[in-house]
Enzyme design. Structure first.
Site, PDB file in Angstrom:
ATOM      1  N   LEU A 150       0.833  -1.198   0.000  1.00 58.77           N
ATOM      2  CA  LEU A 150       0.000   0.000   0.000  1.00 58.77           C
ATOM      3  C   LEU A 150       0.866   1.246   0.000  1.00 58.77           C
ATOM      4  CD1 LEU A 150      -2.531  -1.068   2.792  1.00 58.77           C
ATOM      5  CD2 LEU A 150      -2.788  -1.358   0.317  1.00 58.77           C
ATOM      6  N   GLY A 196      15.197  13.706  -5.974  1.00 56.90           N
ATOM      7  CA  GLY A 196      14.628  14.479  -4.879  1.00 56.90           C
ATOM      8  C   GLY A 196      15.541  14.478  -3.668  1.00 56.90           C
ATOM      9  N   GLY A 216      12.019   8.395   2.371  1.00 62.01           N
ATOM     10  CA  GLY A 216      11.756   8.355   3.803  1.00 62.01           C
ATOM     11  C   GLY A 216      10.522   7.522   4.060  1.00 62.01           C
ATOM     12  N   CYS A 268       8.339   2.716   5.578  1.00 64.73           N
ATOM     13  CA  CYS A 268       8.627   1.430   4.924  1.00 64.73           C
ATOM     14  C   CYS A 268      10.051   1.316   4.385  1.00 64.73           C
ATOM     15  CB  CYS A 268       7.626   1.187   3.793  1.00 64.73           C
ATOM     16  SG  CYS A 268       5.937   0.927   4.362  1.00 64.73           S
ATOM     17  N   LYS A 292      13.135   1.410   6.907  1.00 65.49           N
ATOM     18  CA  LYS A 292      13.057   0.297   7.853  1.00 65.49           C
ATOM     19  C   LYS A 292      13.229  -1.045   7.154  1.00 65.49           C
ATOM     20  CE  LYS A 292       8.950  -0.737   9.499  1.00 65.49           C
ATOM     21  NZ  LYS A 292       8.685  -2.164   9.138  1.00 65.49           N
ATOM     22  N   ARG A 337       7.688   9.951   9.539  1.00 61.00           N
ATOM     23  CA  ARG A 337       8.786   9.058   9.883  1.00 61.00           C
ATOM     24  C   ARG A 337       9.869   9.072   8.800  1.00 61.00           C
ATOM     25  NH1 ARG A 337       5.120   3.909  11.365  1.00 61.00           N
ATOM     26  NH2 ARG A 337       3.840   4.925   9.776  1.00 61.00           N
TER      27      ARG A 337
END
Length: 447
Positions: free
Chosen positions: A156, A260, A264, A267, A270, A334
């Site tokens: 997703l 860019g 970040g 997903c 990590k 995050r």
């Protein structure tokens, strides 16, 4: 089909709501009484376009329920999903304490044959661990039930999650016991009516690795294009033109080829870290992914280097930052590139004013207070007296600003565009200093 969804975070809430949308009876379970209270009141605790209305509609039709008690809905369920967080541990590995805790609870409460589905993003072999925990708890109770543990990773995109779930590219299911195949075909049939072949059945370990591999591949594309952008700046080439040329190759495609400030979110960082940890444990060196991580960390510092090079001394300078979430369409901050930029600006003595349409509260909570960091109610308010504007997240409201108004509000007309949203000629003709990423109107930096 009756489904229990354990965990009402991003994955659990989207998955449970979308399953209810096509007629399944879904009970979402969470330990947080406050979160369950909000959901019962029709308030979505996360920002995802369209999700709150869908929650309210399905709750009104009694297809979607919310509770802090697992026992009651589990007694009637055909499937139980584990959709809790797997935060990154200090060593880079995925922390499975919440997954294990749910497995223990399921083992203590299951009273019938059941399919248990691991929806959380987990390292290879986690389904084996879940199966062992459930079997152990069943043995302690001296009961015999057939519990089939399956892997069913999510794919997703935050900001477009409902469309991704309702019209998936593929649905990956990992099974070691294929007697559960029929249950998954019944569960997902409404989502793959156009092509039943979208349901990809495989063994559990392959399914678990597919999720990590997919995110690692996308992260690799981003880092590769960011490195190409650095080279474009040195050579006087245009990364936007290069991207079109590369992406026109059918073997490559155009998605995830934008330069860019680095990737970040919850997903990519990590999952890449967890995959590297897994590979190290098993003695396999993933050199490409190590380089991807290094390139991404370097890219996050790019805009600060551009601003610092332009002003030379940032002490006392005022910088407006447009975009605090890691991408548009979400309030998730995050691993946001804005965190690195703002921290470095503050360390250099600058004053920072941040703005984000959705992520402001989360950013303030995660980043913490600083005497030289404030937030603006509107994008234009952030510009009052600013020496520089840094565009970090390409929200729609930032795409076509009134440059006359911008110029009047700023003390110095310097724009640093990390998303290549603006036309350099337009800004330069209005008296702005303009820099972007990987185009001829970017300033070359040491590589």
């Amino acid at each position: 089909m009756r489904v229990v969804m354990v965990g009402t975070g991003y994955v659990g809430l989207v998955t449970g709501t979308c399953l209810a949308e096509v007629g399944h009876d879904v009970s979402c379970v969470d330990l947080s009484e406050e979160k369950i209270r909000l959901l019962k009141d029709g308030v979505c605790p996360i920002f995802e376009p369209g999700l709150e209305n869908m929650i309210r509609r399905n709750a009104e039709h009694e297809r979607l329920q919310f509770t802090t008690s697992l026992a009651e809905p589990l007694a009637q369920a055909d499937m139980a999903f584990i959709a809790v967080g797997t935060p990154e541990g200090e060593d880079g590995s995925a922390d499975l304490k919440y997954v294990k805790a749910v497995a223990e609870s399921l083992g203590r409460l299951i009273n019938k044959d059941m399919v248990v589905v691991v929806k959380s993003t987990v390292p290879v072999g986690t389904c084996d661990i879940v199966e062992e925990i459930i079997d152990r708890e069943l043995d302690r109770r001296q009961v015999k039930h057939q519990v089939i543990v399956a892997s069913n990773p999510e794919f997703l995109k935050e900001g477009d999650a409902i469309a991704d779930f309702m019209k998936p590219d593929r649905v990956v299911v990992g099974l070691n016991d294929f007697t559960a195949e029929t249950a998954f075909r019944d569960l997902y049939r409404p989502f793959i009516m156009d092509d039943q072949g979208k349901l990809l059945l495989m063994d559990r370990r392959s399914s678990e690795l597919t999720k990590y591999g997919a995110n690692a591949m996308l992260a690799t594309r981003i880092s590769f294009m960011n490195e190409m952008a650095l080279l474009c700046e040195r050579l006087g080439a245009n990364i936007d033109k290069v991207r079109l040329g590369i992406g026109s190759d059918a073997r490559i495609g155009r998605k995830f080829l934008y330069a860019g400030p680095g990737y970040g979110g919850s997903c990519f960082p990590k999952d890449v870290s967890a995959l590297l940890k897994t590979s190290n444990v098993h003695g396999v060196e993933l050199k490409v992914l190590n380089a991807v991580t290094d390139a991404n960390e370097r890219q996050k510092n790019l805009v600060f280097q551009k601003i610092a090079q332009h002003f030379r001394d940032l002490s006392g300078r005022r910088v407006a930052v447009w975009g605090l979430s890691f991408k548009p369409g979400t309030d998730d901050v995050r691993e946001s590139p804005a965190k690195v930029l703002i921290q470095r600006l503050l360390d250099a003595g600058a004053f920072v004013v941040g703005h984000d349409p959705q992520g402001q509260a989360n950013f303030a909570k995660e980043f913490g207070e600083h005497e030289r960091l404030t937030y603006a109610e509107s994008a234009y308010d952030a510009l009052r007296g600013a020496d520089a504007l840094a565009l970090v997240t390409e929200w729609s409201e930032y795409k076509r600003p009134n440059w006359d108004k911008v110029g009047q509000m700023m003390a110095n007309r310097a724009v640093f565009d990390l998303r290549n949203q603006y036309e350099s000629y337009d800004l330069i003709s209005r008296g702005f200093h303009y820099e972007c990423v990987g185009r001829p109107d970017s300033r070359s930096l040491p590589i």
